[in-house]
Design a protein around this motif. Structure first.
Motif: not given
Length: 382
Positions: A50-66, A68-71, A270-274
């Motif tokens: 559990v600690k490992f999961a909490m300590d290794n958060e995805y490094s991308g922006p929390r604003d997923l629009r940004i 997605i566009l960056q990726s 990938h382009s929004g939605g899902g």
């Protein structure tokens, strides 16, 4: 007479013992937890996971629009075409024998699931096969979708299984997006990509959202109703999910079906939605597959389909029918069980199924490269 009594007594013992410890399923209102020790798990190792999961958060922006566009910035015509949502922090659940063994983060928060959506979409195809809307998974799709989408010498060869294991190499444009512009090769340029030689359907696996969305479009033609309604009626309502999940398509992806306008949903974000869904609801979906499609004695999706969907594809040993497998090039180095299968989505969304150990692991916003290490820690806690 004595033998008769002994026989009846033996039958009573067999019958009562078979019902003494039934499989646990959460009710719609609640989900029971048990301590690690009650479930035969090692508490310290489970806490470490559990600690490992909490300590290794995805490094991308929390604003997923940004994010997605960056990726996907190298795609020549990429743009946001459907809904997005800012994400929360790391969240997850470890389910053992149906009970919550561990949890972290906000389990009720609705977030984008990205390509985990593909495993929901795969299930819609499985239901269609179960109900004989598709006669055979190796049928050519143009037998069912005859509007020209699968016309021509190349596209006319494509079967349902090719769409499901992403080996169709369908060539064309869907809702204004060209197949070759979606996740193009790292080498070459636009001229190379659009003039590329086509692969024989079934021979090469290529992760491509246009062709996944083509599967959703094709399934809409045979179900003749919006796919979110199909999912709700046949799976999500019976397993007791909340009413908060949603499944979106692109804003302009509307199709005329029997005189009614219906949105053709996407297989990811990938382009929004899902699919937009909570961790709790993802876990219910995972538990259904851990239990071979059976929920409280009701077979919602056939075990035959789950077996088919989790077999290695001829073109990619690590991939089934929109489920990833712990085999081949994607095998987690220190997790030996090759029967594990999982849904995976952008930003570190995972639903991992280990039927051998009656184990489900759902994790949101984990750095994607860390999933193998997380599962190694979870397995060590068994």
């Amino acid at each position: 007479m004595k033998n008769v009594i002994i026989f009846i007594l033996c039958q009573w013992i067999v019958n009562t013992s078979s019902f003494a410890d039934p499989l646990y399923f959460p009710s719609k209102q609640s989900w029971q937890s048990k301590s690690a020790s009650q479930l035969g798990l090692k508490p310290s190792e489970l806490e470490q996971a559990v600690k490992f999961a909490m300590d290794n958060e995805y490094s991308g922006p929390r604003d997923l629009r940004i994010a997605i566009l960056q990726s996907f910035e190298r795609e020549p015509f990429h743009q946001i075409l459907g809904p997005t949502k800012k994400r929360g922090g790391p969240a997850g659940m470890i389910i053992k024998d149906g009970f919550i063994a561990a949890q972290w983060g906000d389990l009720e928060r609705v977030d984008m699931a990205f390509s985990v959506t593909k495993s929901y979409l795969s299930s819609i195809a499985g239901l269609a096969l179960d109900q004989n809307l598709i006669n055979d998974i190796k049928d050519k799709v143009d037998k069912y979708v005859w509007d020209g989408t699968f016309s021509g010498q190349h596209n006319g060869q494509i079967q349902w299984d090719h769409l499901l294991n992403q080996s169709s190499d369908w060539s064309g444009e869907l809702f204004g997006i060209k197949d070759w512009a979606d996740r193009p090769p790292h080498q070459g340029n636009i001229d190379d990509w659009k003039n590329r030689p086509l692969n024989t359907p079934g021979s090469v696996m290529e992760y491509n959202d246009v062709r996944v969305n083509l599967l959703a479009y094709s399934l809409l033609h045979i179900w003749r109703e919006p796919l979110p309604k199909v999912l709700k009626r046949h799976i999500m309502d019976p397993i007791g999910t909340s009413t908060t999940w949603r499944w979106f398509g692109y804003d302009h992806a509307w199709v005329n079906v029997d005189g009614s306008k219906m949105q053709s949903v996407t297989g990811g974000g990938h382009s929004g939605g899902g699919v937009f869904v909570s961790t709790l609801d993802q876990a219910r979906f995972g538990l259904l597959f851990a239990r071979d499609g059976n929920w409280r004695g009701q077979q919602l999706i056939s075990q035959k389909w789950i077996d088919m969907a989790t077999q290695p594809s001829p073109a990619e040993q690590s991939y089934g029918y929109m489920w990833w497998l712990n085999q081949g090039s994607r095998k987690w180095p220190k997790v030996e069980n090759e029967e594990i299968f999982y849904a995976a989505g952008f930003g570190g969304n995972f639903v991992v199924i280990d039927q051998k150990n009656d184990l489900v692991v759902v994790t949101r916003w984990l750095e994607p490269s860390k999933i193998g290490e997380l599962m190694e820690l979870v397995i060590q806690s068994l």
